[in-house]
Design an enzyme around this catalytic site. Structure first.
Site, PDB file in Angstrom:
ATOM      1  N   ARG A 111      35.021 -19.355  23.955  1.00 27.75           N
ATOM      2  CA  ARG A 111      36.080 -19.962  23.145  1.00 27.75           C
ATOM      3  C   ARG A 111      36.949 -20.921  23.960  1.00 27.75           C
ATOM      4  O   ARG A 111      37.878 -21.518  23.416  1.00 27.75           O
ATOM      5  CB  ARG A 111      36.966 -18.861  22.550  1.00 27.75           C
ATOM      6  CG  ARG A 111      36.227 -17.891  21.643  1.00 27.75           C
ATOM      7  CD  ARG A 111      36.995 -16.600  21.473  1.00 27.75           C
ATOM      8  NE  ARG A 111      37.047 -15.850  22.729  1.00 27.75           N
ATOM      9  CZ  ARG A 111      37.681 -14.684  22.894  1.00 27.75           C
ATOM     10  NH1 ARG A 111      38.312 -14.143  21.866  1.00 27.75           N
ATOM     11  NH2 ARG A 111      37.664 -14.074  24.060  1.00 27.75           N
ATOM     12  N   HIS A 164      43.366 -10.412  31.973  1.00 22.95           N
ATOM     13  CA  HIS A 164      42.265  -9.660  31.356  1.00 22.95           C
ATOM     14  C   HIS A 164      41.182  -9.328  32.391  1.00 22.95           C
ATOM     15  O   HIS A 164      40.003  -9.165  32.033  1.00 22.95           O
ATOM     16  CB  HIS A 164      41.619 -10.412  30.184  1.00 22.95           C
ATOM     17  CG  HIS A 164      42.578 -11.011  29.216  1.00 22.95           C
ATOM     18  ND1 HIS A 164      43.731 -10.382  28.826  1.00 22.95           N
ATOM     19  CD2 HIS A 164      42.539 -12.203  28.555  1.00 22.95           C
ATOM     20  CE1 HIS A 164      44.376 -11.150  27.963  1.00 22.95           C
ATOM     21  NE2 HIS A 164      43.686 -12.259  27.795  1.00 22.95           N
ATOM     22  N   GLY A 216      45.373 -13.561  16.725  1.00 23.69           N
ATOM     23  CA  GLY A 216      44.190 -13.256  15.933  1.00 23.69           C
ATOM     24  C   GLY A 216      43.755 -14.419  15.068  1.00 23.69           C
ATOM     25  O   GLY A 216      44.164 -15.556  15.240  1.00 23.69           O
ATOM     26  N   GLY A 217      42.907 -14.088  14.105  1.00 22.30           N
ATOM     27  CA  GLY A 217      42.381 -15.099  13.198  1.00 22.30           C
ATOM     28  C   GLY A 217      40.942 -15.458  13.460  1.00 22.30           C
ATOM     29  O   GLY A 217      40.345 -16.237  12.711  1.00 22.30           O
ATOM     30  N   GLU A 218      40.348 -14.886  14.527  1.00 17.38           N
ATOM     31  CA  GLU A 218      38.950 -15.219  14.827  1.00 17.38           C
ATOM     32  C   GLU A 218      38.001 -14.710  13.738  1.00 17.38           C
ATOM     33  O   GLU A 218      36.915 -15.251  13.565  1.00 17.38           O
ATOM     34  CB  GLU A 218      38.557 -14.635  16.182  1.00 17.38           C
ATOM     35  CG  GLU A 218      39.254 -15.313  17.349  1.00 17.38           C
ATOM     36  CD  GLU A 218      38.848 -14.709  18.681  1.00 17.38           C
ATOM     37  OE1 GLU A 218      37.772 -14.099  18.759  1.00 17.38           O
ATOM     38  OE2 GLU A 218      39.611 -14.852  19.648  1.00 17.38           O
ATOM     39  N   ARG A 266      38.654  -6.413  32.023  1.00 16.29           N
ATOM     40  CA  ARG A 266      37.838  -6.407  30.802  1.00 16.29           C
ATOM     41  C   ARG A 266      36.451  -5.820  31.071  1.00 16.29           C
ATOM     42  O   ARG A 266      35.788  -5.312  30.176  1.00 16.29           O
ATOM     43  CB  ARG A 266      37.722  -7.807  30.227  1.00 16.29           C
ATOM     44  CG  ARG A 266      36.982  -8.790  31.098  1.00 16.29           C
ATOM     45  CD  ARG A 266      37.025 -10.205  30.510  1.00 16.29           C
ATOM     46  NE  ARG A 266      36.634 -10.187  29.121  1.00 16.29           N
ATOM     47  CZ  ARG A 266      37.305 -10.803  28.141  1.00 16.29           C
ATOM     48  NH1 ARG A 266      38.387 -11.497  28.433  1.00 16.29           N
ATOM     49  NH2 ARG A 266      36.869 -10.744  26.907  1.00 16.29           N
ATOM     50  N   HIS A 301      43.568 -17.134  30.454  1.00 14.03           N
ATOM     51  CA  HIS A 301      42.682 -16.146  29.843  1.00 14.03           C
ATOM     52  C   HIS A 301      41.318 -16.269  30.517  1.00 14.03           C
ATOM     53  O   HIS A 301      40.703 -17.324  30.496  1.00 14.03           O
ATOM     54  CB  HIS A 301      42.560 -16.418  28.342  1.00 14.03           C
ATOM     55  CG  HIS A 301      41.407 -15.730  27.681  1.00 14.03           C
ATOM     56  ND1 HIS A 301      41.556 -14.599  26.891  1.00 14.03           N
ATOM     57  CD2 HIS A 301      40.079 -16.004  27.681  1.00 14.03           C
ATOM     58  CE1 HIS A 301      40.371 -14.222  26.437  1.00 14.03           C
ATOM     59  NE2 HIS A 301      39.448 -15.060  26.910  1.00 14.03           N
ATOM     60  N   TYR A 348      44.437 -21.831  24.085  1.00 16.00           N
ATOM     61  CA  TYR A 348      43.141 -21.866  24.763  1.00 16.00           C
ATOM     62  C   TYR A 348      42.690 -23.305  25.025  1.00 16.00           C
ATOM     63  O   TYR A 348      42.091 -23.610  26.039  1.00 16.00           O
ATOM     64  CB  TYR A 348      42.061 -21.195  23.899  1.00 16.00           C
ATOM     65  CG  TYR A 348      41.958 -19.703  23.985  1.00 16.00           C
ATOM     66  CD1 TYR A 348      43.058 -18.913  24.294  1.00 16.00           C
ATOM     67  CD2 TYR A 348      40.745 -19.068  23.739  1.00 16.00           C
ATOM     68  CE1 TYR A 348      42.953 -17.536  24.353  1.00 16.00           C
ATOM     69  CE2 TYR A 348      40.625 -17.693  23.789  1.00 16.00           C
ATOM     70  CZ  TYR A 348      41.735 -16.924  24.088  1.00 16.00           C
ATOM     71  OH  TYR A 348      41.612 -15.571  24.147  1.00 16.00           O
ATOM     72  N   LYS A 369      49.489 -22.230  29.031  1.00 12.63           N
ATOM     73  CA  LYS A 369      48.430 -21.275  28.701  1.00 12.63           C
ATOM     74  C   LYS A 369      47.125 -22.036  28.511  1.00 12.63           C
ATOM     75  O   LYS A 369      47.090 -23.092  27.885  1.00 12.63           O
ATOM     76  CB  LYS A 369      48.787 -20.531  27.403  1.00 12.63           C
ATOM     77  CG  LYS A 369      47.631 -19.749  26.761  1.00 12.63           C
ATOM     78  CD  LYS A 369      47.228 -18.546  27.600  1.00 12.63           C
ATOM     79  CE  LYS A 369      46.022 -17.832  27.011  1.00 12.63           C
ATOM     80  NZ  LYS A 369      46.259 -17.211  25.711  1.00 12.63           N
ATOM     81  N   HIS A 412      52.565 -11.485  29.145  1.00 11.24           N
ATOM     82  CA  HIS A 412      51.479 -11.980  28.292  1.00 11.24           C
ATOM     83  C   HIS A 412      51.484 -11.178  26.995  1.00 11.24           C
ATOM     84  O   HIS A 412      50.847 -10.134  26.890  1.00 11.24           O
ATOM     85  CB  HIS A 412      50.139 -11.811  29.002  1.00 11.24           C
ATOM     86  CG  HIS A 412      48.970 -12.438  28.289  1.00 11.24           C
ATOM     87  ND1 HIS A 412      48.456 -11.926  27.120  1.00 11.24           N
ATOM     88  CD2 HIS A 412      48.222 -13.528  28.573  1.00 11.24           C
ATOM     89  CE1 HIS A 412      47.436 -12.661  26.727  1.00 11.24           C
ATOM     90  NE2 HIS A 412      47.269 -13.645  27.590  1.00 11.24           N
ATOM     91  N   THR A 462      43.626 -17.911  20.863  1.00 11.24           N
ATOM     92  CA  THR A 462      42.492 -18.739  20.459  1.00 11.24           C
ATOM     93  C   THR A 462      42.904 -19.823  19.469  1.00 11.24           C
ATOM     94  O   THR A 462      42.413 -20.949  19.526  1.00 11.24           O
ATOM     95  CB  THR A 462      41.406 -17.866  19.794  1.00 11.24           C
ATOM     96  OG1 THR A 462      41.171 -16.724  20.590  1.00 11.24           O
ATOM     97  CG2 THR A 462      40.118 -18.639  19.620  1.00 11.24           C
ATOM     98  N   ASP A 499      48.907  -8.004  26.732  1.00  4.46           N
ATOM     99  CA  ASP A 499      48.138  -8.771  25.741  1.00  4.46           C
ATOM    100  C   ASP A 499      48.514  -8.280  24.346  1.00  4.46           C
ATOM    101  O   ASP A 499      47.715  -8.329  23.402  1.00  4.46           O
ATOM    102  CB  ASP A 499      46.627  -8.653  25.969  1.00  4.46           C
ATOM    103  CG  ASP A 499      45.827  -9.659  25.148  1.00  4.46           C
ATOM    104  OD1 ASP A 499      46.400 -10.691  24.767  1.00  4.46           O
ATOM    105  OD2 ASP A 499      44.637  -9.406  24.876  1.00  4.46           O
ATOM    106  N   HIS A 520      51.680 -11.659  22.520  1.00  8.34           N
ATOM    107  CA  HIS A 520      51.632 -12.535  21.344  1.00  8.34           C
ATOM    108  C   HIS A 520      52.716 -12.102  20.349  1.00  8.34           C
ATOM    109  O   HIS A 520      52.419 -11.581  19.274  1.00  8.34           O
ATOM    110  CB  HIS A 520      50.248 -12.462  20.711  1.00  8.34           C
ATOM    111  CG  HIS A 520      49.146 -12.875  21.644  1.00  8.34           C
ATOM    112  ND1 HIS A 520      48.759 -14.192  21.806  1.00  8.34           N
ATOM    113  CD2 HIS A 520      48.349 -12.143  22.472  1.00  8.34           C
ATOM    114  CE1 HIS A 520      47.769 -14.263  22.692  1.00  8.34           C
ATOM    115  NE2 HIS A 520      47.503 -13.030  23.110  1.00  8.34           N
TER     116      HIS A 520
END
Length: 385
Positions: free
Chosen positions: A167, A228, A73-75, A231, A199, A135, A160, A66, A104, A289, A68
């Site tokens: 989200r 995750h 990102g980008g949130e 978490r 996720h 997502y 995925k 897992h 996301t 992650d 990237h």
């Protein structure tokens, strides 16, 4: 013909084999023996590179299921997008196999770009695979449907998606069963695992949707890779029951309080706690992650703060597992062997004759010292080659 000969290695296959010599040819482990003569190989016209592993723990290369690797990102807006990872990030972390995915952002991120990055990393020296989708359901695909992606795109091994998160797509149980079946059947037809990398957010349902799919269909719980799960302790506490029902659980090494993820439990601590509760070690895995980003907003200043999960967290947590008392065999299992078996990478995750020549050697402090990926010596004495 070139041959790489590792001498005097303290081998964990993951089962401890003791001190052995390992001969690597054509990207595979050709022979494991108490002693292999370099001179005999040279007399047979081999060009031999010797690597003295005296006193060093030697294990199969880490598998990161897992990560990237083409950015995430980008949130928090465009400025919070992370760039693609470089080969050196994986080699220095002892990762010889990586499975990339989107997060996301299934809108501005492309599975086609993800595929090309996977091909680039493969050509540079490590083994790579990807998940289709993101997502969202429906998410970005190569073809018209999930099953076709898994069957027809060589590097796609599964799907995925996200659950129990604000989200996530909040799909119905019927729709979740449908997409899970598509990935599973695609794997059967394509000769792949067809797993669903899920996720799991901090929502109240947590693992419940996956349990309901298994209870109300013929899809086995092992088809999912919920991740995750460290978490928060509240999420972690549901994992024992999930494993005892036949599922796998995955802890994120890059999600930890030392990286500002408040309330997170170290992956190494989560593994040890699971074992103390009687969970089967073969159904516990970790992943990084890596390069994933969570954007928080400071409640006082209102400013955005990106939390980035680092790839180097995997060897850090491996060392912490050993430091906290986990056996080397079990540490190798959760970082490599278990993942290889679950994802159907049958020539990876073990140091055995015929397996891929993906090997990591550690120094006395259990830090990554030497890395061999696909039979090539990529790092020696912590120096990238």
């Amino acid at each position: 013909m070139k041959a790489l000969l590792i001498k005097n290695a303290d081998v964990y296959s993951p089962v401890p084999l003791g001190k052995k010599d390992i001969l690597l040819l054509n990207g595979r482990i050709e022979r494991i023996a108490d002693s292999i003569s370099a001179e005999a190989l040279r007399s047979a016209c081999f060009e031999v590179i010797e690597l003295d592993a005296e006193g060093r723990m030697t294990a199969p290369g880490f598998i990161d299921q897992h990560v990237h690797f083409n950015g995430a990102g980008g949130e928090g807006g465009p400025v919070y997008r992370t760039p693609p990872l470089q080969l050196s990030s994986f080699i220095t972390a002892g990762i010889t196999t990586a499975v990339g995915l989107l997060g996301t952002d299934g809108c501005a991120r492309s599975v086609r770009e993800l595929l090309m990055k996977a091909r680039a990393l493969e050509e540079e020296g490590i083994s790579t695979y990807i998940y289709t989708g993101s997502y969202q359901i429906p998410g970005p695909l190569f073809t018209s449907d999930i099953m076709s992606d898994v069957v027809l795109i060589d590097k796609v091994i599964g799907l995925k998606l996200a659950c129990s998160d604000h989200r996530s797509p909040h799909i119905s149980l019927d729709r979740l069963r449908e997409v899970s079946s598509s990935a599973r059947v695609g794997g059967i037809i394509g000769g792949k695992c067809g797993v669903i990398m899920v996720h799991i957010g901090g929502g109240p349902n947590r693992l419940k949707p996956l349990l309901e799919v298994a209870e109300t269909s013929d899809i086995p719980l092992s088809q999912f890779v919920p991740t995750h799960l460290n978490r928060a302790r509240s999420v972690l506490e549901e994992c024992v029951g999930f494993v005892k029902c036949g599922g796998y659980v995955d802890f994120s090494t890059g999600v930890a309080e030392r990286y500002a993820f408040e309330g997170a439990v170290d992956a190494s601590e989560a593994v040890l706690w699971m074992l103390s509760q009687g969970a089967d070690i073969r159904r516990i895995t970790v992943s990084t992650d890596g390069n994933g980003v969570l954007t928080e907003i400071d409640p006082v200043t209102g400013k955005k703060r990106p939390l980035i999960a680092p790839v180097e967290s995997l060897p850090e947590e491996f060392a912490l597992m050993l430091q906290r008392g986990l056996s080397a065999e079990n540490a190798v299992r959760v970082c490599s062997t278990n993942i290889a078996e679950h994802l159907g990478f049958f020539r990876k995750g073990r140091i055995e004759e015929g397996c891929d020549a993906d090997i990591v050697l550690f120094d006395k402090e259990n830090r990554v010292n030497d890395v061999i990926a696909k039979g090539e010596l990529c790092m020696k004495n912590k120096q990238l080659l």
